[in-house]
Design a protein around this motif. Sequence first.
Motif, PDB file in Angstrom:
ATOM      1  N   LEU A 169       2.664  10.076   1.344  1.00 38.94           N
ATOM      2  CA  LEU A 169       2.702   9.067   0.269  1.00 38.94           C
ATOM      3  C   LEU A 169       4.051   9.066  -0.457  1.00 38.94           C
ATOM      4  O   LEU A 169       4.435   8.077  -1.072  1.00 38.94           O
ATOM      5  N   ARG A 170       4.750  10.204  -0.371  1.00 38.66           N
ATOM      6  CA  ARG A 170       6.064  10.289  -1.027  1.00 38.66           C
ATOM      7  C   ARG A 170       7.018   9.212  -0.512  1.00 38.66           C
ATOM      8  O   ARG A 170       7.893   8.763  -1.223  1.00 38.66           O
ATOM      9  N   LYS A 171       6.816   8.822   0.765  1.00 39.58           N
ATOM     10  CA  LYS A 171       7.720   7.831   1.380  1.00 39.58           C
ATOM     11  C   LYS A 171       7.497   6.442   0.810  1.00 39.58           C
ATOM     12  O   LYS A 171       8.291   5.540   1.036  1.00 39.58           O
ATOM     13  N   THR A 172       6.358   6.244   0.142  1.00 41.41           N
ATOM     14  CA  THR A 172       6.018   4.878  -0.290  1.00 41.41           C
ATOM     15  C   THR A 172       6.377   4.608  -1.755  1.00 41.41           C
ATOM     16  O   THR A 172       6.074   3.536  -2.271  1.00 41.41           O
ATOM     17  N   VAL A 173       7.013   5.599  -2.411  1.00 43.40           N
ATOM     18  CA  VAL A 173       7.376   5.402  -3.824  1.00 43.40           C
ATOM     19  C   VAL A 173       8.581   4.464  -3.929  1.00 43.40           C
ATOM     20  O   VAL A 173       9.563   4.614  -3.192  1.00 43.40           O
ATOM     21  N   THR A 174       8.496   3.490  -4.828  1.00 39.58           N
ATOM     22  CA  THR A 174       9.631   2.605  -5.106  1.00 39.58           C
ATOM     23  C   THR A 174       9.822   2.537  -6.623  1.00 39.58           C
ATOM     24  O   THR A 174       8.940   2.950  -7.375  1.00 39.58           O
ATOM     25  N   ARG A 175      10.957   1.970  -7.039  1.00 34.28           N
ATOM     26  CA  ARG A 175      11.208   1.799  -8.464  1.00 34.28           C
ATOM     27  C   ARG A 175      10.084   0.934  -9.094  1.00 34.28           C
ATOM     28  O   ARG A 175       9.657   1.170 -10.212  1.00 34.28           O
ATOM     29  N   ASP A 176       9.573  -0.013  -8.312  1.00 35.92           N
ATOM     30  CA  ASP A 176       8.562  -0.929  -8.850  1.00 35.92           C
ATOM     31  C   ASP A 176       7.169  -0.308  -8.979  1.00 35.92           C
ATOM     32  O   ASP A 176       6.428  -0.651  -9.890  1.00 35.92           O
TER      33      ASP A 176
END
Length: 312
Positions: free
Chosen positions: A225-232
């Motif tokens: 799930l770490r790969k799916t973090v974005t600023r938004d």
Amino acid sequence: MVWTETLERFPYPFKEDVYRYSNNSVPMENPISVEMNSRYVEEIKLKRQLLSDHPERCFQSLPHSIKAQWEAAALVMEQLAGAYPETFSLKKNGREWTFQNKTLNEMQSFTYGDTASLDHEPLDFVGRHVQEDLILMMQRDGDLYLDAGQLCFPANWSLAFNLGMKFRQIHHPIPGFKEEGLDSRILKFLLRLESGVPWERKNWSLMAGDRLDTSLETFDEWGKLRKTVTRDNAGEFVHLRIEVQKLFRLPQTHSILFTIHTYVISLERFCENPEWKRQFYEILKELPPHITDYKGIGRYKGAVLAYLEEQL
Ligand code: HEM
């Protein structure tokens, strides 16, 4: 499992604008090993489900730990009955004890010291009534050994792997801990811990998502799930994970009960406190790579910083 109570009650972990590993233990103001909050019923249900589905992952003990387990269980039951009399009671008639949990509508009579009088080992029994993970460190030959534990909500470690390990072996993966002599200094401090003078500390981390069960054994489920973090999505999706850890010396067996209460709050909610937001931004921006990497934040630190900058 996220924070729903007032922000004032959240265990904010930081003291300064710069974070480094140190012995940040302090004497406890309210000397109780466990604490109930509004998540009690939900978290107990989850704990018991995990214990039933993954018994080896969630409870481990060595045979010689039984006496210390009884002592730890007694301390927890006595403190529960003392601090939350509307929920818990403990009646003693010699070695015949009755423990009652009114919230869960459960009553257990047993013979203190006789494990056959319980359905589970004593630490495993009492752990099913508290939100905390419970670890028993036994002291011998000038060292501390992890000889029993009930662990349902680990921050990326394995109880089955660590069973029987010494304090410094357990902390071996932490970068700089040994090199800076921190492991030996903390061990020395722990060996001198006195009964009646409990200590506590807070540990922190960031996580993508909000699950409490982030065991090493299930890393493949939550690590990606770490790969799916974005600023938004960072405000809603990234959570600050705080562990309030307490240390109690058990006088009869001279072992240490180490309790871990895990709290999770979304960045969005955390940022409602402007001073916390400012300080955490400073800490994260300055955090050296060895700590960022060990805590598993490296991949999405940039997105979190961008989110925080936008909020400031
Ligand atoms: C005596 C009971 C304790 C136990 C059973 C324990 C156990 C652990 C474990 C299993 C880890 C994770 C290691 C890994 O990556 O595999 C850890 C991390 C750590 N422990 Fe302990 N610990 C104890 C006490 C303490 C104390 C008193 C301190 C005081 C400073 C401390 C400081 C730390 C730190 C700084 C980390 C790294 C955490 C992070 O960066 O997220 N521990 N501990």
